[in-house]
Design a protein around this motif. Sequence first.
Motif, PDB file in Angstrom:
ATOM      1  N   CYS A 175      35.091  29.552 -38.196  1.00  0.00           N
ATOM      2  CA  CYS A 175      34.534  30.851 -38.007  1.00  0.00           C
ATOM      3  C   CYS A 175      35.649  31.711 -36.906  1.00  0.00           C
ATOM      4  O   CYS A 175      35.894  31.051 -35.866  1.00  0.00           O
ATOM      5  CB  CYS A 175      33.206  30.769 -37.317  1.00  0.00           C
ATOM      6  SG  CYS A 175      32.626  32.544 -36.978  1.00  0.00           S
ATOM      7  N   THR A 203      31.189  30.212 -43.573  1.00  0.00           N
ATOM      8  CA  THR A 203      32.075  29.984 -42.641  1.00  0.00           C
ATOM      9  C   THR A 203      32.173  31.089 -41.669  1.00  0.00           C
ATOM     10  O   THR A 203      32.220  30.960 -40.436  1.00  0.00           O
ATOM     11  CB  THR A 203      33.482  29.517 -43.367  1.00  0.00           C
ATOM     12  OG1 THR A 203      33.612  28.612 -43.942  1.00  0.00           O
ATOM     13  CG2 THR A 203      34.476  29.704 -42.103  1.00  0.00           C
ATOM     14  N   CYS A 251      32.110  31.838 -31.918  1.00  0.00           N
ATOM     15  CA  CYS A 251      30.787  31.032 -32.395  1.00  0.00           C
ATOM     16  C   CYS A 251      31.353  29.827 -32.952  1.00  0.00           C
ATOM     17  O   CYS A 251      32.121  29.742 -33.949  1.00  0.00           O
ATOM     18  CB  CYS A 251      30.280  31.824 -33.720  1.00  0.00           C
ATOM     19  SG  CYS A 251      28.861  30.997 -34.612  1.00  0.00           S
ATOM     20  N   THR A 252      30.901  28.515 -32.577  1.00  0.00           N
ATOM     21  CA  THR A 252      31.353  27.224 -32.926  1.00  0.00           C
ATOM     22  C   THR A 252      30.105  26.417 -33.427  1.00  0.00           C
ATOM     23  O   THR A 252      29.043  26.884 -33.470  1.00  0.00           O
ATOM     24  CB  THR A 252      31.890  26.692 -31.833  1.00  0.00           C
ATOM     25  OG1 THR A 252      30.650  26.182 -30.937  1.00  0.00           O
ATOM     26  CG2 THR A 252      32.756  27.316 -31.067  1.00  0.00           C
ATOM     27  N   PRO A 253      30.550  25.419 -34.149  1.00  0.00           N
ATOM     28  CA  PRO A 253      29.319  24.382 -34.720  1.00  0.00           C
ATOM     29  C   PRO A 253      28.544  24.389 -33.603  1.00  0.00           C
ATOM     30  O   PRO A 253      27.108  23.944 -33.858  1.00  0.00           O
ATOM     31  CB  PRO A 253      29.998  23.168 -35.064  1.00  0.00           C
ATOM     32  CG  PRO A 253      31.428  23.577 -35.394  1.00  0.00           C
ATOM     33  CD  PRO A 253      31.764  24.805 -34.556  1.00  0.00           C
ATOM     34  N   ALA A 254      28.760  23.943 -32.253  1.00  0.00           N
ATOM     35  CA  ALA A 254      27.574  23.861 -31.208  1.00  0.00           C
ATOM     36  C   ALA A 254      26.924  24.759 -30.833  1.00  0.00           C
ATOM     37  O   ALA A 254      25.670  24.851 -30.605  1.00  0.00           O
ATOM     38  CB  ALA A 254      28.419  23.617 -29.839  1.00  0.00           C
ATOM     39  N   ARG A 291      24.617  35.014 -32.941  1.00  0.00           N
ATOM     40  CA  ARG A 291      25.874  34.286 -32.861  1.00  0.00           C
ATOM     41  C   ARG A 291      27.082  35.169 -32.570  1.00  0.00           C
ATOM     42  O   ARG A 291      28.111  34.530 -32.433  1.00  0.00           O
ATOM     43  CB  ARG A 291      26.039  33.243 -34.066  1.00  0.00           C
ATOM     44  CG  ARG A 291      25.000  32.386 -34.127  1.00  0.00           C
ATOM     45  CD  ARG A 291      25.263  31.604 -35.454  1.00  0.00           C
ATOM     46  NE  ARG A 291      24.871  32.397 -36.622  1.00  0.00           N
ATOM     47  CZ  ARG A 291      25.207  32.206 -37.872  1.00  0.00           C
ATOM     48  NH1 ARG A 291      25.320  31.073 -38.233  1.00  0.00           N
ATOM     49  NH2 ARG A 291      25.126  32.836 -38.928  1.00  0.00           N
ATOM     50  N   ALA A 336      27.647  27.941 -35.720  1.00  0.00           N
ATOM     51  CA  ALA A 336      28.788  28.076 -36.922  1.00  0.00           C
ATOM     52  C   ALA A 336      28.466  27.215 -37.984  1.00  0.00           C
ATOM     53  O   ALA A 336      28.152  25.947 -37.556  1.00  0.00           O
ATOM     54  CB  ALA A 336      30.120  28.503 -36.413  1.00  0.00           C
ATOM     55  N   ALA A 337      28.906  27.495 -39.246  1.00  0.00           N
ATOM     56  CA  ALA A 337      28.789  26.482 -40.335  1.00  0.00           C
ATOM     57  C   ALA A 337      29.875  25.329 -39.877  1.00  0.00           C
ATOM     58  O   ALA A 337      29.741  24.401 -40.722  1.00  0.00           O
ATOM     59  CB  ALA A 337      28.899  27.066 -41.732  1.00  0.00           C
ATOM     60  N   ASN A 338      31.024  25.861 -39.446  1.00  0.00           N
ATOM     61  CA  ASN A 338      32.027  24.953 -39.178  1.00  0.00           C
ATOM     62  C   ASN A 338      32.879  25.561 -37.969  1.00  0.00           C
ATOM     63  O   ASN A 338      32.710  26.478 -37.684  1.00  0.00           O
ATOM     64  CB  ASN A 338      32.785  24.535 -40.676  1.00  0.00           C
ATOM     65  CG  ASN A 338      33.500  25.858 -41.194  1.00  0.00           C
ATOM     66  OD1 ASN A 338      33.973  26.959 -40.617  1.00  0.00           O
ATOM     67  ND2 ASN A 338      32.970  26.120 -42.438  1.00  0.00           N
ATOM     68  N   LYS A 339      34.091  24.772 -37.991  1.00  0.00           N
ATOM     69  CA  LYS A 339      34.944  25.226 -36.795  1.00  0.00           C
ATOM     70  C   LYS A 339      35.974  26.453 -36.968  1.00  0.00           C
ATOM     71  O   LYS A 339      36.790  26.677 -36.175  1.00  0.00           O
ATOM     72  CB  LYS A 339      35.830  24.181 -36.317  1.00  0.00           C
ATOM     73  CG  LYS A 339      36.718  23.368 -37.372  1.00  0.00           C
ATOM     74  CD  LYS A 339      37.321  22.396 -36.794  1.00  0.00           C
ATOM     75  CE  LYS A 339      38.528  21.730 -37.811  1.00  0.00           C
ATOM     76  NZ  LYS A 339      39.215  20.614 -37.231  1.00  0.00           N
TER      77      LYS A 339
END
Length: 703
Positions: free
Chosen positions: A116, A89, A105-108, A99, A111-114
């Motif tokens: 972070c 996360t 840092c986002t999934p886009a 990153r 990032a592993a998920n939203k």
Amino acid sequence: MSKIMKIKKYMIGGLLATTMLAGMTSCSSDFLDEELTTKYSTQYFETSEGLEALAVSLYGNIRWHFGYEWAYGITLYGTDEFTNANDLTSECWNTYDNRFGPVACTPATGAANKNCPAPEALWDQLYYGIASCNTIIANADKISDEKVRNRCLAHAYFLRGYNFYRLTAQYGRPVLQTSPAQGVVRNFTQATEEEAWEQTISDLRQAYNLFEGEVFTYGKGITWTKATAAHFLAKALLFRASERCDAFNSGTKEADLREAIEACNYVIQARSLEANYSDLYANFTGIDCAIEESNEVLMAAGYNNSSATKGRFGNRTYNYFCPQFSNFSGGWVKRGVWIGDMDFQRCRPTEYTYSVYDHVNDARLWKTFKTVFGINAIPKDGEGKGVAVGDPGIVMILNTKDDHTYDGYTFGAFVQGPTFTDDAGRLPEWDVNARQTATSGTLTSKVGQWVPNASILYQNGQYVAPNFKSQPICNFFAGINKTADGTRTAEKGDAQRDVTMARVGETYLVRAECYVRLGDYESAKRDINVIRARAQWKNGENRSFYTDGSQAFANNSLNTGTAADNYVNSNLWMNTYYLSNPTQPVTTAASTLTNWDWDNLPAEDEAILAKLGVSGKQQRAIQFILNERTRELIGEWQRWETLSRTKTLVARAKAFNPEAAANVQERHIYRPIPQTFIDGLKNEDGSDLTDEQKAAWQNPGYN
């Protein structure tokens, strides 16, 4: 006495600030606007009643720190103590990879998920609190009662000083907004780090002088007092006297250290240490229990079962230190409210963290780390193994590098087959029936007990703990128990225990470091030994007994039926002391940790200092204190700040954090200034900042 002064801990909620500094609501397109966000008018906060209400509400600002992934990401990741486990996360905060920077840092962006933590999260929230403080300070003369006025000012100066402390420790060059913002403000002056520390220290001095003493005005347990202000004043002075500030501190260093010692003297004289380390964290028995009234606690974020203490996110800290027991155990240990932690496996201890302790004599290791889980369910493919619910199902042996007892054994999770076998097919000793009492009980009195899951630190002199994992990273480790909470009313419900933010144990170590920096090594040793003496086993203590905040479930209304059975079967109140120290006889005799000197530090410390290549008496002493801070303060939300202050972050992360080692650099002793804030700035004439001007706002290396 006003009705506000009668408000108890369970009633203290959070009034949002009536003014906002730049960057406060980064999700808004016009995030620099000042806006009214409470049911009160701004005029209310220009009255005596309104200002005192606002002073009480300041306690709500600190709860935010423990409501989400930033609790550990900003404070613990990327250091020597913790690295990430298989959950990714907040990975970039630990690895410092590409990153990690001024943009979230986002999934886009990988990032592993939203979830972070965004770089602006801490920045924004600290300024929310500062805005409220500025309102109180600017309007305090409207409070006619001098005692009430000084009380409100003390709280406002303290929180503003604390928030500036966090901003400066993290970012180095914040905005020093010390008056209420008027309208939409887009033009600010960035302070130098020297100016920022001067303001921080000034605010904390003001608070220290204004507080009445150890007067628990708003409910003992979370109320800030003169000792609270003194502790953080000492920390701020020590920060300015430390290596990160060497470019400008030559003229203030000695005076700062001496003033810090005086501030610590007040704390140590006014407050006291708990006699037993367990009484700080492990003996949490329920909401607002005795340990939350500890005289050692100087500052805490207060929580309980009132919605007024929840804050925006609630207390999520119980999620972050536990291994992924429900996953790797093959179904033998299912999770639930009866186990004090959720198995989110965020913070995995490093080899350094385990090895920094004296495993035989330091009780803090065994009072902090959970090493045994009991079986609360037997999966179908586990039937016929000769074990029952309530037997040990997960065992973590914390042995040392020189232990070769288990060199021939196979360890791992259930999916790898029976765990305790050597080349001759023998099983090590294990006690299926033993349950700990105050004076007896071991885990080594019965031969042949099969345990579905077991791990170990060392085999054949090699650190093998990271090998126990589900791909790609280890998720099988001994976690710490300082946030465990059996009062939750849902598996993922909010914790209802307070979160300690400062305590007297740290004050002793702050004073010891000040003494070292002044060359007074004898005084420093006395302070360190006060802490180490408490850490020793006391006469009569059972070394294999363990408890944590899961015991609060005994007072939980859900403790009925199956839940009650799961509670008993999951929490066996035992540790692996004797398995981890296989040559130690069963004993309840006292131990000692105070027989050391500066030229011959404890063996575990000498090994760490040798790996770091540290020499010179002062630097050896400072590094020893950093080690002692780990032993005493592990997981208490400040390690990154401490290593940044002493400029030891890079060396220690490279030496002890494999996931951080490749990328950590000197620029990482500062956090990036949030891009959301910089992008919203304007020049005085209303024009946008040029790229060069934006770059000047940013900390070096993050452009």
